[in-house]
Enzyme design. Structure first.
Site, short mmCIF file in Angstrom:
data_model
loop_
_atom_site.label_atom_id
_atom_site.label_comp_id
_atom_site.label_asym_id
_atom_site.label_seq_id
_atom_site.Cartn_x
_atom_site.Cartn_y
_atom_site.Cartn_z
N ASP A 165 0.83 -1.21 0.00
CA ASP A 165 0.00 0.00 0.00
C ASP A 165 0.86 1.26 0.00
OD1 ASP A 165 -2.68 -0.82 -0.12
OD2 ASP A 165 -2.72 -1.32 2.00
N VAL A 166 1.90 1.27 0.83
CA VAL A 166 2.77 2.45 0.92
C VAL A 166 3.49 2.68 -0.41
CG1 VAL A 166 4.80 3.43 2.04
CG2 VAL A 166 3.05 2.29 3.41
#
Length: 350
Positions: A165-166
């Site tokens: 996600d990051v």
């Protein structure tokens, strides 16, 4: 905070982490970000404990604070309030959304031609998996990163944060900046298709290229490196300590500082990789006799560090000096990592 993107308006229809992380970074750079949440709020508002006071003074999960500072938050039900949301989008430069492919158009109709649309999904807008959902943990499993993380012969281990996600949020931010520049040059507003899958596969970097070149699957190696030795955590007398040797010069320095055996076949990285077990046993024996503090003082010039807890890292003198934790609306948050150098001010945080 910085004003590089002053005048840019972003409507954030995304939730959870990847999209909100991207728009938070753009807000840090000065963009006006209006985040549209459902009447019941973003899912991560409830992802606790721990819970704490939010930017509005209300109780919220700490998770939510990690990716939603610097935004104006409004609440709409996209099914019932489509006209209001569409009016908001008409005033925007960028829309960020993370519905399954095609859902945004079904809910709100076609996007204005002058608005950049960044669509974030699990697997992208094309391909046999395009309609499949996917949280970070599922993508870590399918992408192969879980297959190379953890100790050998142990159960699968995921990275300790929502790593994909990051990375996806960072890639989305880069793509949006490129699209803004393209629009400034040409007047054309582009659509961006970002997927957790593509970002995860691209982030396999050397491990994927090792597999492509050799035809052999990488395996979990704990904290060790497939291409460098010694490059892992060793147990000191009072805890774990990492040594990362990236060159033959660093190896020779390490051998001198720790009085290590250094036969000719260990003088090159290739030789150390071929003799991994013997090299690591030699280093491990020397490290075990010393404390982490003693090792840090001894190994000046060698990439090394104690294995810290999160709170130890946040209170490290370097974190304090760099302002790694800051305050937003009275709430302690991680600071933007972006620092811009200017002639007037040597280190300007944005």
């Amino acid at each position: 905070m910085g004003g590089i993107l002053n005048g840019v308006k972003i409507v954030d229809l995304s939730r959870i982490l990847a999209g909100p992380y991207a728009t938070q970074m753009l807000a840090d750079l000065g963009a006006e970000v209006v985040k549209v949440e459902a009447p019941w709020g973003d899912d991560t508002r409830q992802w606790g404990p721990p819970f704490t006071s939010g930017f509005d003074g209300q109780k919220v999960a700490a998770y939510f604070l990690s990716c939603n500072r610097g935004k104006e938050i409004v609440n709409f039900n996209l099914k019932n309030d489509a006209e209001e949301v569409r009016s908001l989008i008409d005033t925007a430069d960028v829309v960020v959304e993370n519905f399954r492919p095609g859902t945004l158009k079904k809910l709100l109709g076609p996007m204005p031609k002058n608005v950049i649309v960044c669509s974030i999904s699990a697997y992208g807008a094309t391909g046999p998996r395009k309609d499949e959902p996917g949280y970070d943990v599922a993508l870590q499993a399918r992408s192969g990163i879980m297959g190379i993380t953890g100790e050998p012969d142990s159960s699968p281990v995921k990275v300790g944060v929502a790593w994909i996600d990051v990375i996806t949020g960072l890639n989305a931010g880069n793509a949006i900046l490129a699209a803004l520049l393209h629009k400034e040059k040409t007047g054309e507003a582009m659509s961006i298709d970002i997927s957790l899958w593509d970002c995860a596969i691209a982030a396999l970097v050397n491990q994927a290229h090792n597999a492509i070149a050799s035809g052999v699957n990488p395996i979990p190696m704990g904290s060790s490196h497939p291409n460098l030795v010694p490059y892992r955590a060793f147990e000191a007398s009072d805890g774990w300590f990492v040594i990362g040797v990236g060159s033959d010069r660093q190896w020779n320095n390490l051998a001198d500082l720790l009085s290590l055996n250094n036969p000719k076949e260990w003088e090159s990285n290739e030789g150390r990789v071929l003799h991994r077990l013997e090299v690591e046993e030699c280093v491990s024996a020397a490290v075990s006799l010393r404390t982490r503090s003693e090792l840090e003082q001894m190994l000046v010039g060698i990439p090394c560090a104690p294995v810290n807890t999160v709170l130890e890292a946040l209170s490290d003198p370097q974190s304090i000096a760099r302002g790694a934790v800051t305050s937003h609306k009275g709430v302690d948050v991680l600071a933007s990592p972006l620092r811009f150098m200017t002639p007037q001010k040597e280190n300007k945080e944005v």
